[in-house]
Design a protein around this motif. Structure first.
Motif, PDB file in Angstrom:
ATOM      1  N   CYS A  82       1.826  -5.168  -1.031  1.00 11.65           N
ATOM      2  CA  CYS A  82       2.619  -4.451  -0.005  1.00 11.65           C
ATOM      3  C   CYS A  82       2.563  -4.954   1.389  1.00 11.65           C
ATOM      4  O   CYS A  82       3.460  -5.058   2.078  1.00 11.65           O
ATOM      5  CB  CYS A  82       2.273  -2.834   0.024  1.00 11.65           C
ATOM      6  SG  CYS A  82       2.254  -1.946  -1.510  1.00 11.65           S
ATOM      7  N   ALA A  83       1.242  -5.794   1.693  1.00  9.35           N
ATOM      8  CA  ALA A  83       1.167  -6.361   3.086  1.00  9.35           C
ATOM      9  C   ALA A  83       2.387  -7.226   3.114  1.00  9.35           C
ATOM     10  O   ALA A  83       2.980  -7.628   3.943  1.00  9.35           O
ATOM     11  CB  ALA A  83      -0.129  -6.687   3.115  1.00  9.35           C
ATOM     12  N   LEU A  84       2.268  -8.286   1.924  1.00 10.51           N
ATOM     13  CA  LEU A  84       2.965  -9.538   1.955  1.00 10.51           C
ATOM     14  C   LEU A  84       4.629  -8.926   1.865  1.00 10.51           C
ATOM     15  O   LEU A  84       5.279  -9.671   2.592  1.00 10.51           O
ATOM     16  CB  LEU A  84       2.693 -10.384   0.854  1.00 10.51           C
ATOM     17  CG  LEU A  84       3.471 -11.608   0.668  1.00 10.51           C
ATOM     18  CD1 LEU A  84       3.163 -12.379   1.924  1.00 10.51           C
ATOM     19  CD2 LEU A  84       2.803 -12.297  -0.601  1.00 10.51           C
ATOM     20  N   LEU A 138       6.019  -6.224   2.929  1.00 10.41           N
ATOM     21  CA  LEU A 138       6.242  -5.763   4.483  1.00 10.41           C
ATOM     22  C   LEU A 138       6.542  -6.978   5.409  1.00 10.41           C
ATOM     23  O   LEU A 138       7.529  -6.885   6.110  1.00 10.41           O
ATOM     24  CB  LEU A 138       5.265  -4.735   4.895  1.00 10.41           C
ATOM     25  CG  LEU A 138       5.108  -3.372   4.184  1.00 10.41           C
ATOM     26  CD1 LEU A 138       4.071  -2.654   4.781  1.00 10.41           C
ATOM     27  CD2 LEU A 138       6.565  -2.548   4.326  1.00 10.41           C
ATOM     28  N   TRP A 139       6.019  -7.738   5.325  1.00 14.72           N
ATOM     29  CA  TRP A 139       5.893  -8.912   6.153  1.00 14.72           C
ATOM     30  C   TRP A 139       7.041  -9.920   5.914  1.00 14.72           C
ATOM     31  O   TRP A 139       7.869 -10.146   6.787  1.00 14.72           O
ATOM     32  CB  TRP A 139       4.555  -9.881   6.164  1.00 14.72           C
ATOM     33  CG  TRP A 139       4.799 -11.060   7.027  1.00 14.72           C
ATOM     34  CD1 TRP A 139       4.581 -11.191   8.404  1.00 14.72           C
ATOM     35  CD2 TRP A 139       4.840 -12.391   6.560  1.00 14.72           C
ATOM     36  NE1 TRP A 139       5.004 -12.298   8.917  1.00 14.72           N
ATOM     37  CE2 TRP A 139       4.822 -13.163   7.687  1.00 14.72           C
ATOM     38  CE3 TRP A 139       5.056 -12.960   5.245  1.00 14.72           C
ATOM     39  CZ2 TRP A 139       5.017 -14.539   7.897  1.00 14.72           C
ATOM     40  CZ3 TRP A 139       5.082 -14.527   5.448  1.00 14.72           C
ATOM     41  CH2 TRP A 139       5.140 -15.156   6.595  1.00 14.72           C
ATOM     42  N   LEU A 140       7.304 -10.243   4.640  1.00 20.02           N
ATOM     43  CA  LEU A 140       8.427 -10.982   4.225  1.00 20.02           C
ATOM     44  C   LEU A 140       9.939 -10.188   4.582  1.00 20.02           C
ATOM     45  O   LEU A 140      10.873 -10.625   4.956  1.00 20.02           O
ATOM     46  CB  LEU A 140       8.579 -11.206   2.820  1.00 20.02           C
ATOM     47  CG  LEU A 140       7.355 -12.394   2.609  1.00 20.02           C
ATOM     48  CD1 LEU A 140       7.366 -12.769   1.002  1.00 20.02           C
ATOM     49  CD2 LEU A 140       7.549 -13.672   3.125  1.00 20.02           C
ATOM     50  N   THR A 141       9.769  -8.873   4.426  1.00 22.48           N
ATOM     51  CA  THR A 141      10.966  -7.866   4.613  1.00 22.48           C
ATOM     52  C   THR A 141      11.322  -7.968   6.110  1.00 22.48           C
ATOM     53  O   THR A 141      12.452  -7.960   6.207  1.00 22.48           O
ATOM     54  CB  THR A 141      10.555  -6.480   4.053  1.00 22.48           C
ATOM     55  OG1 THR A 141      10.367  -6.470   2.846  1.00 22.48           O
ATOM     56  CG2 THR A 141      11.976  -5.677   4.417  1.00 22.48           C
ATOM     57  N   ARG A 142      10.307  -7.980   6.952  1.00 19.48           N
ATOM     58  CA  ARG A 142      10.379  -8.057   8.268  1.00 19.48           C
ATOM     59  C   ARG A 142      10.958  -9.229   9.010  1.00 19.48           C
ATOM     60  O   ARG A 142      11.986  -9.200   9.474  1.00 19.48           O
ATOM     61  CB  ARG A 142       9.147  -7.563   9.090  1.00 19.48           C
ATOM     62  CG  ARG A 142       9.194  -7.485  10.532  1.00 19.48           C
ATOM     63  CD  ARG A 142      10.310  -6.495  10.939  1.00 19.48           C
ATOM     64  NE  ARG A 142      10.310  -6.591  12.542  1.00 19.48           N
ATOM     65  CZ  ARG A 142      11.311  -5.746  13.123  1.00 19.48           C
ATOM     66  NH1 ARG A 142      12.342  -5.377  12.664  1.00 19.48           N
ATOM     67  NH2 ARG A 142      11.138  -5.929  14.511  1.00 19.48           N
ATOM     68  N   VAL A 143      10.439 -10.215   8.326  1.00 23.59           N
ATOM     69  CA  VAL A 143      11.018 -11.596   8.502  1.00 23.59           C
ATOM     70  C   VAL A 143      12.415 -11.671   8.222  1.00 23.59           C
ATOM     71  O   VAL A 143      13.390 -12.338   8.977  1.00 23.59           O
ATOM     72  CB  VAL A 143      10.216 -12.756   7.931  1.00 23.59           C
ATOM     73  CG1 VAL A 143      10.825 -13.963   8.095  1.00 23.59           C
ATOM     74  CG2 VAL A 143       8.814 -12.907   8.538  1.00 23.59           C
TER      75      VAL A 143
END
Length: 411
Positions: free
Chosen positions: A148-150, A152-157
């Protein structure tokens, strides 16, 4: 709420990752120490998962129905594989990215990630019993949280990159629109200026000539021949004034290329300059395909250049070349006159006006001059290359060869 957008290039890498992960999971299942008879459900699950992915699951990145049909199979595989071969829980390495890419929205992707982790943990519990509960909880909690952390980060990027792309497109569109607006305003301003000048000069003189002609006709009808000589003198003076003002307008940039080709207009311009000044002008002009505005701009360059030669250069000869190359349409005017220092600021407006006009049309104007050697004025319009049907070379006074299309039009 953030929506997960499909990316074609990312999908290709996911296809490759899916194939590699399934292959490694199969190798792990083969290398397991349990009997073959107890491992066949793991191979069946891998076969079903692979077949479903190849047939329709790979379309789930772009089509919601395919994702809805494939993701339950992925969650089922997350349970079956660890339940049969615990080390086959390695398949989670591709299942977590799959649910993040095929889920429509972030909350859905988080929920699916939790389901994959729960299914995998349940499978491990089936294989290892309650003794495996602590390690299973640790593994799956870390896996789900990390996924989930990865994600969310890739989705934000990805979201920021998409927003930046839209902003760049909007900025470019705004810049293009602003440039078109400036260009259109400049063209409209120039046409309005010419319309005012023609109305205030030539049109009024022509109206006066018409009135003088009517009066002369009335004097002739009334047999008042003594007044005809005075009428004709005034008529001649008015006509000469109108002619002179017309020449001034043409020299200032009124369109001379609207009735024939630009090549023909350049030949006529060179001939007239030679007749009026005695300085021979050689014209080499390809019959380029240009719109009216481009012809007017380039003709203005030639007119202003010859005007400067007449007023300042004291040249023995002048050469005008019109051609097209990879940069666009190029007009080059060269004289062997006295030259000047381009770095010295002058009070004249001719060259400044040329640069402004060319800038409005998206072109450039460069002036190379050396005192005592001569001057070269080069104008470039980045127009699309048209076909050059003929090339004409003529030295005024005189007539260019009859094979020259541009000169034939000029005649």
């Amino acid at each position: 709420m953030t929506e997960l957008q499909p990316t074609t290039r990312a999908n290709v890498w996911l296809h490759v990752s899916f194939a590699a992960t399934v292959l490694l999971t199969g190798v792990i299942a083969v290398a397991a120490g349990s009997p073959w008879s107890s491992r066949w459900p793991a191979f069946a699950a891998l076969a079903v998962l692979t077949l479903a992915y190849v047939t329709y699951g790979r379309r789930g990145y772009d089509e919601r129905w395919a994702a809805a049909a494939f993701l339950p199979l992925a969650i089922g595989a997350a349970f079956v594989l660890p339940a049969v071969v615990p080390t086959a829980a390695f398949v989670q390495c591709i299942l977590f990215p799959l649910v993040w890419r095929q889920a429509e929205r972030v909350p859905v992707a988080i929920a699916l990630s939790v389901l994959v982790g729960f299914a995998s943990g349940l499978g491990l519990m089936v294989a290892g019993g309650l003794d495996a509960l602590p390690s299973t909880l640790l593994i799956e909690v870390v896996s789900v949280v990390g996924s989930c952390a990865l994600g969310l980060w890739l989705t934000r990027v990805s979201t920021l990159a998409e927003e930046r792309r839209h902003l760049i497109e909007e900025l470019r569109a705004a810049q293009d629109s602003l440039a078109d607006a400036h260009r259109t305003a400049g063209i409209a301003h120039e046409r309005e200026r010419l319309a005012r000048e023609i109305h205030d000069t030539v049109a009024q003189n022509l109206a006066g000539i018409v009135m003088l002609t009517e009066r002369a006709r009335n004097d002739l009808a009334d047999d008042r021949t003594d007044a005809l000589d005075e009428r004709l003198t005034i008529l001649e003076e008015s006509a000469r004034a109108a002619l002179e003002e017309s020449r001034v307008l043409v020299a200032a940039g009124a369109a001379g290329a609207t009735h024939d080709s630009l090549a023909g207009a350049l030949h006529r311009l060179g001939e007239r300059h030679t007749r009026e000044t005695g300085t021979p002008v050689t014209v080499t002009a390809a019959d380029c395909v240009l719109d009216r505005d481009a012809q007017v701009v380039l003709l203005r360059v030639a007119q202003e250049g010859l005007s400067n030669v007449r007023a300042h250069a004291g040249a023995r000869s002048v050469r005008i070349v019109l051609e097209q190359d990879t940069e666009g349409t190029v007009l080059r005017l060269t004289d062997d006159g006295s030259g000047f220092d381009p770095a010295v600021v002058t009070a004249g407006h001719g060259l400044h006006g040329l640069r402004d006009r060319l800038a409005l049309a998206g072109g450039t104007c460069t002036v190379d001059s050396t005192p005592g050697v001569g001057t070269v004025v080069t104008a470039v319009l980045p127009t699309a290359l048209g076909t050059s049907t003929a090339t004409g070379t003529g030295t005024a006074p005189g007539t260019a060869p009859s094979s020259v299309r541009g000169e034939a039009v000029a005649r």
